[in-house]
Design an enzyme around this catalytic site. Structure first.
Site, PDB file in Angstrom:
ATOM      1  N   LYS A 124      -2.100  20.645  39.958  1.00 12.67           N
ATOM      2  CA  LYS A 124      -2.688  21.016  38.663  1.00 12.67           C
ATOM      3  C   LYS A 124      -3.634  22.183  38.918  1.00 12.67           C
ATOM      4  CE  LYS A 124      -2.599  19.832  34.320  1.00 12.67           C
ATOM      5  NZ  LYS A 124      -1.466  19.305  33.545  1.00 12.67           N
ATOM      6  N   ASP A 164      -0.451  23.788  29.921  1.00  9.69           N
ATOM      7  CA  ASP A 164      -1.203  22.566  29.600  1.00  9.69           C
ATOM      8  C   ASP A 164      -2.142  22.982  28.471  1.00  9.69           C
ATOM      9  OD1 ASP A 164      -1.820  19.697  30.475  1.00  9.69           O
ATOM     10  OD2 ASP A 164      -3.826  20.544  30.509  1.00  9.69           O
ATOM     11  N   GLY A 235      -5.003  15.353  17.878  1.00  9.83           N
ATOM     12  CA  GLY A 235      -4.740  16.734  18.261  1.00  9.83           C
ATOM     13  C   GLY A 235      -3.684  17.330  17.354  1.00  9.83           C
ATOM     14  N   PHE A 236      -3.435  18.587  17.516  1.00 11.93           N
ATOM     15  CA  PHE A 236      -2.194  19.179  17.005  1.00 11.93           C
ATOM     16  C   PHE A 236      -1.893  20.409  17.842  1.00 11.93           C
ATOM     17  CE2 PHE A 236       1.033  21.195  14.467  1.00 11.93           C
ATOM     18  CZ  PHE A 236       1.811  20.103  14.160  1.00 11.93           C
ATOM     19  N   GLY A 237      -1.570  20.160  19.092  1.00 12.69           N
ATOM     20  CA  GLY A 237      -1.213  21.230  20.017  1.00 12.69           C
ATOM     21  C   GLY A 237       0.267  21.167  20.312  1.00 12.69           C
ATOM     22  N   ASN A 238       0.630  21.738  21.471  1.00 16.11           N
ATOM     23  CA  ASN A 238       2.045  21.774  21.883  1.00 16.11           C
ATOM     24  C   ASN A 238       2.674  20.394  21.818  1.00 16.11           C
ATOM     25  OD1 ASN A 238       2.158  24.465  22.613  1.00 16.11           O
ATOM     26  ND2 ASN A 238       1.178  24.051  24.577  1.00 16.11           N
ATOM     27  N   VAL A 239       1.893  19.408  22.276  1.00 14.53           N
ATOM     28  CA  VAL A 239       2.440  18.086  22.483  1.00 14.53           C
ATOM     29  C   VAL A 239       2.535  17.311  21.165  1.00 14.53           C
ATOM     30  CG1 VAL A 239       1.740  15.901  23.495  1.00 14.53           C
ATOM     31  CG2 VAL A 239       1.786  17.941  24.908  1.00 14.53           C
ATOM     32  N   ALA A 240       1.445  17.307  20.394  1.00 14.91           N
ATOM     33  CA  ALA A 240       1.427  16.561  19.124  1.00 14.91           C
ATOM     34  C   ALA A 240       2.479  17.125  18.165  1.00 14.91           C
ATOM     35  CB  ALA A 240       0.043  16.643  18.503  1.00 14.91           C
ATOM     36  N   TRP A 241       2.688  18.421  18.241  1.00 16.88           N
ATOM     37  CA  TRP A 241       3.692  19.072  17.392  1.00 16.88           C
ATOM     38  C   TRP A 241       5.086  18.502  17.660  1.00 16.88           C
ATOM     39  CZ3 TRP A 241       6.876  23.052  19.931  1.00 16.88           C
ATOM     40  CH2 TRP A 241       7.817  23.614  19.076  1.00 16.88           C
TER      41      TRP A 241
HETATM   42  P1  NDP Z   1      -2.958  22.110  23.354  1.00 13.73           P
HETATM   43  O1  NDP Z   1      -4.062  22.966  23.833  1.00 13.73           O
HETATM   44  O2  NDP Z   1      -1.715  22.762  22.859  1.00 13.73           O
HETATM   45  O3  NDP Z   1      -3.489  21.119  22.223  1.00 13.73           O
HETATM   46  C1  NDP Z   1      -4.576  20.260  22.402  1.00 13.73           C
HETATM   47  C2  NDP Z   1      -4.921  19.709  21.044  1.00 13.73           C
HETATM   48  O4  NDP Z   1      -5.953  18.744  21.162  1.00 13.73           O
HETATM   49  C3  NDP Z   1      -5.441  20.777  20.089  1.00 13.73           C
HETATM   50  O5  NDP Z   1      -5.019  20.470  18.799  1.00 13.73           O
HETATM   51  C4  NDP Z   1      -6.963  20.611  20.226  1.00 13.73           C
HETATM   52  O6  NDP Z   1      -7.681  21.076  19.093  1.00 13.73           O
HETATM   53  C5  NDP Z   1      -7.056  19.116  20.354  1.00 13.73           C
HETATM   54  N1  NDP Z   1      -8.292  18.691  21.009  1.00 13.73           N
HETATM   55  C6  NDP Z   1      -8.894  19.228  22.094  1.00 13.73           C
HETATM   56  N2  NDP Z   1     -10.009  18.534  22.388  1.00 13.73           N
HETATM   57  C7  NDP Z   1     -10.085  17.545  21.479  1.00 13.73           C
HETATM   58  C8  NDP Z   1     -10.993  16.492  21.252  1.00 13.73           C
HETATM   59  N3  NDP Z   1     -12.071  16.333  22.034  1.00 13.73           N
HETATM   60  N4  NDP Z   1     -10.762  15.658  20.214  1.00 13.73           N
HETATM   61  C9  NDP Z   1      -9.678  15.807  19.426  1.00 13.73           C
HETATM   62  N5  NDP Z   1      -8.784  16.797  19.582  1.00 13.73           N
HETATM   63  C10 NDP Z   1      -8.994  17.648  20.606  1.00 13.73           C
HETATM   64  O7  NDP Z   1      -2.613  21.117  24.562  1.00 13.73           O
HETATM   65  P2  NDP Z   1      -1.295  20.263  24.780  1.00 13.73           P
HETATM   66  O8  NDP Z   1      -0.768  19.797  23.480  1.00 13.73           O
HETATM   67  O9  NDP Z   1      -0.426  21.016  25.707  1.00 13.73           O
HETATM   68  O10 NDP Z   1      -1.865  19.028  25.618  1.00 13.73           O
HETATM   69  C11 NDP Z   1      -2.395  17.854  24.992  1.00 13.73           C
HETATM   70  C12 NDP Z   1      -2.446  16.733  26.019  1.00 13.73           C
HETATM   71  O11 NDP Z   1      -1.120  16.489  26.516  1.00 13.73           O
HETATM   72  C13 NDP Z   1      -3.290  17.005  27.241  1.00 13.73           C
HETATM   73  O12 NDP Z   1      -3.868  15.795  27.703  1.00 13.73           O
HETATM   74  C14 NDP Z   1      -2.277  17.499  28.274  1.00 13.73           C
HETATM   75  O13 NDP Z   1      -2.721  17.319  29.605  1.00 13.73           O
HETATM   76  C15 NDP Z   1      -1.121  16.569  27.940  1.00 13.73           C
HETATM   77  N6  NDP Z   1       0.180  17.037  28.406  1.00 13.73           N
HETATM   78  C16 NDP Z   1       0.650  18.274  28.067  1.00 13.73           C
HETATM   79  C17 NDP Z   1       1.888  18.687  28.490  1.00 13.73           C
HETATM   80  C18 NDP Z   1       2.503  19.967  28.032  1.00 13.73           C
HETATM   81  O14 NDP Z   1       3.720  20.137  28.263  1.00 13.73           O
HETATM   82  N7  NDP Z   1       1.786  20.867  27.394  1.00 13.73           N
HETATM   83  C19 NDP Z   1       2.702  17.849  29.394  1.00 13.73           C
HETATM   84  C20 NDP Z   1       2.148  16.528  29.624  1.00 13.73           C
HETATM   85  C21 NDP Z   1       0.926  16.175  29.161  1.00 13.73           C
HETATM   86  P3  NDP Z   1      -8.268  22.576  19.098  1.00 13.73           P
HETATM   87  O15 NDP Z   1      -7.095  23.474  19.346  1.00 13.73           O
HETATM   88  O16 NDP Z   1      -8.865  22.689  17.755  1.00 13.73           O
HETATM   89  O17 NDP Z   1      -9.267  22.586  20.226  1.00 13.73           O
END
Ligand code: NDP
Length: 445
Positions: A124, A164, A235-241
């Site tokens: 990592k 990530d 969340g709503f990032g790569n993963v939640a999407w």
């Molecule tokens: P992103 O940066 O794309 O999204 C993260 C999301 O979480 C954003 O919506 C962010 O909001 C939100 N967030 C961050 N901090 C907080 C908090 N304290 N409370 C609530 N929401 C929060 O990241 P990913 O979607 O890529 O990753 C999300 C998780 O999944 C992580 O734990 C990562 O390690 C894990 N993961 C990711 C993988 C991948 O392929 N990307 C693979 C396996 C695991 P904002 O943007 O407003 O900060």
């Protein structure tokens, strides 16, 4: 082996690294019995060797913002274990990044990658750089400066980083561009690449899709389906999407998303248009949660709270580590939650997991449920090595097979006498045996 002795020893060597110690503790607790039943592991000091990274690179990243101001961030790569393949794991760009967080993520990655059945070791990396609010040019300059150090220790057969938190397709592009310039070669040194320069179809969605496939297996084990289920997501990032897209396709309803400032409760559920709107907001580098409530007035924005107070059938934390604690778990259970899967890495605290287990709620840990992301990264590495591209259907089919096999491994090693599946134990034992046996085969190195 006594997990407490090992943790006490690690704590004295690495004081204050609480996330790393938490991750090690969870694995040691799960594997204690199998470790003690197999003296060859002790004879080779497998645990003592496994809990310390092979090496850690720490470096300064200096870059210049659009106003000409110089900034200095810290960069890291933790190469944890390469017993079963090249080091593999994402790069996190977030102000909270420190060595403890990257060591916990790297340690988890060893077992997760082993579970995928693909030949990938664990690693990592990342930086305390905050991409939020930065211009494209600032992100590019940061990524280039980061790669100016990282390139020395990565390679297609050595170490292959990925995305990530804070590192998506755009950042991978800038990192790759600089590597290519420095090495004068086009090799698969990163995954999550663009489709027209070596990327794999489905990689952006893979973690969320894979987690939904994994949850679907958990449901099937209980003769259940996603149809008509209410699902809370954070969340709503790569993963939640990816989770949102696939859960909706499978007949579930996603009623929450969140950010660090609070969450959205949308009783009607997300749909394609709403997801499209959220993606546009994300692409503009802005907060997404409160604007969503303005755009869709039927949705409520609840500031400074987490979505776990909303009644649901399934909870899938998808944001950040330790985002669901013991009290949140109690609330979810009181409100009738039936299944939980961590999509974020170590999204649930040990107290939360204990609550789920005490109440016999099937709980899928991150290293199993979210392994679809790195699995498709592994498939991207295979496609790069063979210099060909698989179709959408081919990648999705392979992802599906891998998630099913991870679920089966959890069942094999985690089923208790009463038939309840302890997925945490199952995933940890399955991953550990594969890595430990490879280390035994390769001698003391
Ligand atoms: P992103 O940066 O794309 O999204 C993260 C999301 O979480 C954003 O919506 C962010 O909001 C939100 N967030 C961050 N901090 C907080 C908090 N304290 N409370 C609530 N929401 C929060 O990241 P990913 O979607 O890529 O990753 C999300 C998780 O999944 C992580 O734990 C990562 O390690 C894990 N993961 C990711 C993988 C991948 O392929 N990307 C693979 C396996 C695991 P904002 O943007 O407003 O900060």
């Amino acid at each position: 082996m006594n997990p407490n002795d090992i943790i006490n020893n690690l704590e004295s060597k690495h004081p204050g690294e609480k996330e790393y110690l938490q991750a090690v503790h969870e694995v040691l607790e799960s594997i204690e019995t199998i470790y003690n039943e197999n003296p060859m592991y002790k004879a080779a000091q497998i645990i003592e060797r496994l809990v310390e990274p092979d090496r850690i690179l720490t470096f300064r990243v200096s870059w210049v913002d659009d106003l000409g101001k110089v900034h200095v961030n810290l960069g890291y790569r933790v190469q944890f274990n390469n017993a079963i393949g090249p080091y593999k794991g994402g790069l996190r760009l977030h102000p909270s990044v420190n060595l403890s967080i990257l060591k916990f993520l790297g340690f988890e990655q060893i077992f997760k990658n082993a579970l995928t059945t693909l030949p990938m070791g664990g690693a990592k990396g990342g930086s305390d750089f905050n991409p939020k609010g930065k211009s494209d040019n600032e992100i590019m300059r940061f990524c280039q400066a980061f790669m100016l150090e990282l390139w020395r220790i990565i390679g297609p057969n050595t170490d292959v980083p990925a995305g990530d938190i804070g590192t998506g397709g755009r950042e991978i592009g800038y990192l790759y561009g600089m590597y290519k310039k420095l090495k004068m070669e086009n090799t698969g040194i990163l995954t999550g690449k663009g489709l027209n320069w070596g990327g794999s179809l489905i990689r952006p969605e893979a973690t969320g899709f894979g987690a939904t496939y994994f949850m679907n297996e958990m449901l099937k084990k209980n003769n259940d389906t996603f149809k008509g289920k209410t699902v809370t997501v954070s969340g709503f990032g790569n993963v939640a999407w990816g989770v949102a897209l696939k859960v909706i396709e499978m007949g579930g309803k996603i009623v929450t998303i969140s950010g660090p400032d609070g969450y959205i409760y949308d009783e009607a559920g997300l749909d394609e248009d709403k997801i499209e709107y959220l993606l546009e907001l994300r692409a503009s580098n802005n907060d997404i949660v409160s604007p969503y409530a303005e755009e869709f007035p039927e949705a409520k924005f609840i500031p400074n709270k987490k979505p776990w107070e909303i009644p649901c059938d399934i909870a899938m934390p998808s944001a950040i580590q330790n985002e669901l604690n013991g009290d949140d778990a109690k609330l979810l259970i009181a409100n009738g939650v039936k299944y939980v899967a961590e999509v974020s890495n170590m999204g649930c605290t040990p107290e939360a997991i204990a609550e789920f287990h005490k109440n016999k709620i099937p709980f899928g840990p991150g290293k199993a449920a979210n392994a679809g992301g790195v699995a498709v990264s592994g498939l991207e590495m295979s496609q790069n090595a063979m210099k060909l591209n698989w179709s959408n259907e081919e990648v999705d089919e392979k992802l599906h097979v891998i998630m099913k096999s991870i679920h089966e491994a959890c069942i094999k090693y985690g089923t208790e006498d009463d038939g309840f599946v302890d997925y945490v134990k199952g995933a940890n034992i399955a991953g550990f045996i594969k890595v430990a046996d490879a280390m035994l085969d390769q001698g003391v190195v």
